[in-house]
Design a protein around this motif. Structure first.
Motif, PDB file in Angstrom:
ATOM      1  N   ALA A   1       7.180   2.402  -4.667  1.00  0.00           N
ATOM      2  CA  ALA A   1       7.239   3.677  -5.384  1.00  0.00           C
ATOM      3  C   ALA A   1       7.146   3.447  -6.891  1.00  0.00           C
ATOM      4  O   ALA A   1       6.454   4.179  -7.602  1.00  0.00           O
ATOM      5  CB  ALA A   1       8.529   4.416  -5.042  1.00  0.00           C
ATOM      6  N   ALA A   2       7.840   2.418  -7.388  1.00  0.00           N
ATOM      7  CA  ALA A   2       7.779   2.106  -8.815  1.00  0.00           C
ATOM      8  C   ALA A   2       6.358   1.708  -9.225  1.00  0.00           C
ATOM      9  O   ALA A   2       5.879   2.096 -10.300  1.00  0.00           O
ATOM     10  CB  ALA A   2       8.763   0.992  -9.149  1.00  0.00           C
ATOM     11  N   ALA A   3       5.689   0.951  -8.367  1.00  0.00           N
ATOM     12  CA  ALA A   3       4.319   0.516  -8.673  1.00  0.00           C
ATOM     13  C   ALA A   3       3.382   1.712  -8.798  1.00  0.00           C
ATOM     14  O   ALA A   3       2.457   1.707  -9.627  1.00  0.00           O
ATOM     15  CB  ALA A   3       3.827  -0.447  -7.600  1.00  0.00           C
ATOM     16  N   ARG A   4       3.604   2.732  -7.989  1.00  0.00           N
ATOM     17  CA  ARG A   4       2.752   3.931  -8.077  1.00  0.00           C
ATOM     18  C   ARG A   4       2.894   4.626  -9.429  1.00  0.00           C
ATOM     19  O   ARG A   4       2.004   5.370  -9.847  1.00  0.00           O
ATOM     20  CB  ARG A   4       3.092   4.904  -6.948  1.00  0.00           C
ATOM     21  N   HIS A   5       4.018   4.377 -10.106  1.00  0.00           N
ATOM     22  CA  HIS A   5       4.241   4.962 -11.430  1.00  0.00           C
ATOM     23  C   HIS A   5       4.006   3.937 -12.543  1.00  0.00           C
ATOM     24  O   HIS A   5       4.421   4.158 -13.686  1.00  0.00           O
ATOM     25  CB  HIS A   5       5.669   5.511 -11.529  1.00  0.00           C
ATOM     26  N   GLY A   6       3.348   2.832 -12.198  1.00  0.00           N
ATOM     27  CA  GLY A   6       3.051   1.808 -13.192  1.00  0.00           C
ATOM     28  C   GLY A   6       4.258   1.031 -13.667  1.00  0.00           C
ATOM     29  O   GLY A   6       4.272   0.517 -14.788  1.00  0.00           O
ATOM     30  N   ARG A   7       5.284   0.894 -12.813  1.00  0.00           N
ATOM     31  CA  ARG A   7       6.525   0.236 -13.204  1.00  0.00           C
ATOM     32  C   ARG A   7       6.809  -0.991 -12.333  1.00  0.00           C
ATOM     33  O   ARG A   7       7.943  -1.239 -11.931  1.00  0.00           O
ATOM     34  CB  ARG A   7       7.705   1.214 -13.128  1.00  0.00           C
ATOM     35  N   GLN A   8       5.774  -1.794 -12.097  1.00  0.00           N
ATOM     36  CA  GLN A   8       5.954  -2.988 -11.296  1.00  0.00           C
ATOM     37  C   GLN A   8       6.992  -3.915 -11.930  1.00  0.00           C
ATOM     38  O   GLN A   8       6.957  -4.195 -13.125  1.00  0.00           O
ATOM     39  CB  GLN A   8       4.612  -3.746 -11.155  1.00  0.00           C
ATOM     40  N   GLY A   9       7.913  -4.394 -11.115  1.00  0.00           N
ATOM     41  CA  GLY A   9       8.914  -5.337 -11.592  1.00  0.00           C
ATOM     42  C   GLY A   9       9.966  -4.751 -12.510  1.00  0.00           C
ATOM     43  O   GLY A   9      10.716  -5.504 -13.152  1.00  0.00           O
TER      44      GLY A   9
END
Length: 310
Positions: free
Chosen positions: A204-212
């Motif tokens: 879910a974070a990756a979908r918002h550009g917040r990987q890691g």
């Protein structure tokens, strides 16, 4: 991965008995004693905070720990909440973190469904972040909040940063947490379940550009007295430090990097758990060193390999 321990103090209602307080005055756990035992942050358990004041007795004792405030989205209007949090963050040297519970005020007119509830949280947190960052007043008209000329003064050239902590289980909740949370608080579950839920939050974070960008915390109860009293939403640890540490390390392997510890009410209990902290930290450090050595060998970088490890 460094492991953080958060001390969860008893609810204020549990401390209201004056006679009991006098009896325990010499052995109660303070932020200072918790810090010495390895707890990097402090959470006062109980009701949500209106952000008007932080417990001065506690805040006065906290010099280096992070202080976790629980505040439900919608308990204050966004501008007031943003201003109060910014003031607290400046006053306490950047050591305030905001916990947004997966519950809130019930308003059947403006919040008729689970999805609307989380959309309201999303809008609330989005506004807080804009107010902390913007150099000029902002206007906003959304489904839940209307802001005209909203502004947070005296926040410095770089704005205000307040770490956000969230929880939840539904797809809608995870999507909002993936967008906003710096720390995601898991519920009581097995290491395999924790690993699976963490992977969903990361996606879910990756979908918002917040990987890691999201860390994971697990609430636990240290059963220092050996009573094994069940607590809803908490994992129970053995009263034996070595066994408790091994339980925690299984969650570290699953991606958990913080443990929110309840059940420690006396200095003796704190002393016992200090051994758990030491065991977990030392074991985690050895694992990181071994991983770095393996990565160094794989990359042909023998300067990364500790002496004596090959």
């Amino acid at each position: 991965m460094s492991v953080v321990f958060t001390f969860v103090s008893p609810a204020s209602t549990d401390r209201s008995n004056a006679a009991a307080e006098r009896h325990a005055v010499g052995s109660r756990v303070t932020p200072a004693s918790a810090w010495r035992a390895g707890f990097q942050s402090w959470l006062s358990d109980g009701q949500s905070n209106s952000l008007g004041v932080v417990d001065r007795a506690v805040a006065g004792e906290i010099e280096q720990q992070q202080f976790l405030l629980t505040h439900g989205a919608g308990e204050l209007d966004p501008v007031t909440a943003a201003r109060r949090l910014a003031a607290l963050q400046l006053r306490h040297g950047g050591r305030i973190a905001l916990r947004v519970p997966a519950r809130g005020l019930v308003d059947t007119d403006r919040q008729p469904s689970h999805i609307a509830f989380w959309r309201r949280i999303d809008e609330y947190l989005t506004l807080l972040k804009r107010l902390w960052a913007n150099e000029k007043p902002i206007d906003h008209e959304g489904p839940f909040y209307s802001v005209v000329g909203g502004f947070v003064p005296r926040k410095g050239a770089r704005g205000i940063a307040v770490p956000i902590r969230m929880a939840g289980l539904s797809g809608t909740a995870l999507n909002v947490a993936g967008k906003h949370a710096d720390v995601f608080e898991l519920a009581a579950m097995s290491p395999d379940e924790a690993r699976l839920l963490a992977s969903r939050v990361r996606a879910a974070a990756a979908r918002h550009g917040r990987q890691g960008k999201v860390r994971f915390a697990l609430p636990v109860v240290f059963d220092a007295a050996g009573q094994e009293t069940a607590v809803s939403g908490q994992s129970i640890l053995s009263q034996k430090p070595a066994q408790a540490a091994l339980q925690l390390l299984s969650f570290v392997d699953a991606g958990v990097s913080e443990f929110m510890v309840r059940g420690i009410g006396t200095a003796d209990g704190l002393d016992a758990f200090e051994h758990v902290v030491s065991f977990v930290q030392n074991s985690s450090s050895r694992r990181e060193a071994a991983w770095a050595a393996s990565a160094g060998i794989a990359a042909g970088r023998f300067d990364m390999v500790p002496v004596g490890s090959h």
